[in-house]
Design an enzyme around this catalytic site. Structure first.
Site: not given
Length: 713
Positions: A61, A100, A103, A123
């Site tokens: 992110a 992310g 992911e 995270e």
């Protein structure tokens, strides 16, 4: 953004473009959505490869978007759309795939990684959990024990380990995109049913309840009050016990709680603060951006005690040549053995060759004639260090940087002993020096910007978080520590016990309370510091020194030979172990001391312990900012998080003050100052009052008021 092209006729190639790490900003997410649709609609394309430009897949992110209104397509539906695609989608992982980014790769049907790549879901280090399906997909690949380890710690894993854990499907030592394109073509006609991770069952051990009970107990113990690791366990429990769709709902609920929490704000503040201190400045406004560091290839360390050994190991592991000097033969022999063991263990742990051949040993200062930089780590004695700097000035080449590892002494006094005071700077390491991340780089009044820049750059090369600070007794960290420690002693005089004080501080999040820490570092060490300040008066227990309140409790324990763990007793007793146990002798000692000084014993609660220990430390931090010893609150906070065990999920002392409320800090300091008028540092400082008068602005606005305050002083 994302660029689309067709390669090998039938493979659609999507390249993420957002330097330096291709973070998933709103523009990148929109680009992925658009290019995936283009690839899936392209009738000539049979398979798709997603990669990142410049040898980096995706760093996750874009943290700069945190705290701003959400724009662009959300991540979860985007990843679900990739997983649901009717054409194989292959992630070509180079460099990193973090958060992310991983992911996104888990939403692809296959993952090809370069052998040097690293992956992870970090995270939790920002007070969050992987909330784009990471907590639900990862355990379906790796199994629950591995997923619990990776997600609750946030650690990065190598591509080799990722292959063993089934996170990636294949490794390559060659061009990853080429390998992924070739692989994508080979699987173009194969069924994707088994490749969609969300449709797989989560492999569970027989005793699932016991696994999660143990995991929860472990994170509660290690997290010391941080809520994100606990939420990570809960999300993984949902993956194991709920259907995928409901697990995703639970992941979303947990993330919503974390995202708005004070802890997430503190951890994200800490993330940016760590980067801010690298762009150091000094009160004159000069910045290192315009001062280039000089290359350092050959270094030296003088004094091979505990600190000197750790510094030597740090330098050698960073690839530097080191001349290690110890004047006495026996300590030199012991140091050689210790350093060799440390380097070999470190090499085994990291899977690299030992750096033993980078170190040469000597008993003579003449061996330093051609080094670029010297770090002295001899005994903390001003006269000894002054003499050493005179000798170094005569022995070293004219351009050599002379650095001191002193933790409290005046840099300018040491620099005055050198022919080139502009080349003298403090490099204050923290024990153990090869492990601890913090480095205080202390500039004196005559230190050149090139010297400071060189020390900062060396710290970066050593893997340290380096903070440039001004010259005063104790610099930033130890100066703030002094009132913190003193308040703990005053609390004992008034009725507290070491266990009470330590338990409150450990519940707050410190790994050790101040008395356990004192026993670990050595009561004799603190005694020497006080002796150097002229505060120690052997044989007396008077409670006033230099016209202010003083607690001689530590001095009295020293006189009893109670130095802490090293002697088996200090504030606690240690029965052939490192476990601190209450000591009945200490209770009797405190009772006799209070009676001798006619001190009334009263009940002290945890809130008073926190306020008196932490608020006095914070007040000293404001004084340091007021005097320009530290450039901003981030500098103070980074020092305390990385060097003094301040719980990271509380951001640091200055950030914590802003969260508590500056008005409350001011009011409580005034209260305690009235109750203890003989303790001058309880008087709230000018900067704190100015900040309150300015409406208690957020911490990132403090620098403007600090500059105004400094200009009035």
């Amino acid at each position: 953004m994302a660029r689309y092209s067709r390669v090998s006729d039938t493979v659609g190639l999507i390249t993420l473009q957002n330097p330096p790490v291709n973070a998933l900003s709103a523009a990148v997410r929109q680009g992925i959505v658009d290019t995936v649709k283009t690839a899936l609609d392209d009738v000539e394309v049979n398979s798709v490869v997603i990669c990142g430009q410049n040898g980096v897949f995706c760093g996750g992110a874009d943290i700069r978007e945190f705290g701003t209104p959400m724009t662009g397509p959300p991540l979860v539906p985007m990843i679900h759309a990739i997983e649901a695609a009717n054409k194989p989608v292959v992630a070509a992982i180079e460099g990193i795939a973090l958060g992310g980014g991983l992911e996104l790769a888990l939403g692809c049907h296959y993952r090809i990684a370069h052998s040097k790549a690293k992956v992870g879901l970090p995270e939790v280090t920002l007070g969050l959990l992987p909330a784009a399906g990471g907590s639900q997909r990862l355990p379906r690949l790796t199994g629950l024990p591995a997923a619990l380890d990776l997600i609750t710690t946030g650690r990065h894993v190598t591509a080799v380990e990722a292959l063993k854990l089934s996170i990636v499907d294949h490794l390559t030592d060659h061009n990853t995109v080429d390998a992924a394109v070739k692989f994508a073509k080979s699987v173009a006609e194969q069924s994707l049913d088994a490749r969609r991770i969300s449709t797989r069952p989560c492999p569970c051990p027989p005793d699932l309840d016991a696994l999660f009970e143990a995991a929860m107990q472990k994170v509660r113990q290690s997290a010391r009050g941080a809520i994100a690791p606990v939420a990570c366990v809960q999300a993984l429990q949902a993956a194991a016990t709920l259907p995928y769709a409901r697990g995703m709902e639970r992941e979303k609920e947990l993330m919503a709680t974390l995202f708005t929490s004070g802890q997430a704000r503190a951890l994200q503040y800490s993330f940016f603060a760590q980067r801010a201190v690298a762009r150091w400045s000094i009160p004159s406004g000069a910045r290192w951006d315009g001062s280039k560091p000089r290359p350092v290839l050959k270094t030296a360390v003088i004094g091979l005690g505990t600190m000197g050994r750790g510094i030597t190991v740090s330098l050698a592991q960073a690839g530097l040549s080191v001349v290690a000097v110890e004047a006495q033969e026996k300590p030199l022999r012991e140091a050689k053995q210790a350093i060799s063991g440390m380097l070999q263990r470190g090499a085994q742990r990291r899977g690299v060759a030992s750096a033993l051949d980078r170190i040469t040993y000597s008993q003579k200062l003449q061996a330093l004639a051609d080094v670029d930089l010297v770090i002295e780590a001899v005994f903390e004695d001003l006269e000894l260090k002054k003499q050493l700097f005179q000798q170094l000035s005569a022995v070293c080449k004219p351009g050599a940087f002379l650095c001191t590892n002193t933790s409290t002494l005046d840099i300018d006094v040491l620099a005055s002993q050198s022919r080139h005071p502009e080349l003298v700077v403090g490099m204050h390491f923290f024990a153990p020096a090869h492990v601890m991340k913090l480095l205080e780089v202390v500039y004196g009044s005559r230190s050149s910007l090139e010297t400071v820049a060189t020390a900062m750059n060396l710290g970066k090369k050593l893997g340290k978080v380096s903070v440039a600070v001004g010259n005063c007794r104790g610099f930033v960290g130890n100066r703030m520590l002094k009132p913190y420690m003193e308040q703990g002693l005053f609390l004992l005089e008034e009725g507290a016990t070491p266990q009470l004080v330590d338990s409150v501080l450990e519940e707050f999040g410190f790994a050790m309370g101040l008395f356990r820490m004192s026993d670990l570092s050595g009561i004799d060490v603190g005694w020497r510091v006080r002796k150097a300040e002229g505060l120690v008066q052997p044989g007396t227990s008077t409670r006033v020194r230099n016209g202010r309140r003083y607690s001689p409790l530590g001095d009295l324990l020293y006189e009893q030979g109670r130095f802490g763990q090293k002697t088996g007793c200090g504030w606690y007793r240690y029965d052939n172990s490192r476990e601190a146990r209450p000591d009945s002798w200490l209770y009797s000692f405190l009772e006799e001391y209070r009676a001798r000084h006619h001190l009334a014993v009263r009940r002290i609660d945890g809130q008073e312990v926190l306020e008196r220990c932490l608020y006095t430390l914070i007040n000293e931090g404001f004084r340091i900012l007021e005097e320009g010893i530290a450039a901003g609150p981030e500098d103070v906070d980074v020092i305390y998080v990385f060097g003094y065990g301040w719980p990271k999920h509380r951001g640091g002392p200055m950030f914590y003050a802003s969260m508590v409320g500056l008005t409350k800090i001011l009011e409580r300091l005034e209260h305690y100052q009235q109750a203890h008028p003989d303790v001058p540092y309880l008087q709230p400082c000018v900067l704190l009052r100015r900040l309150v008068d300015s409406g208690s602005p957020p911490v990132h606005k403090w620098r403007e008021i600090i500059q105004k305050t400094c200009s009035h002083l």
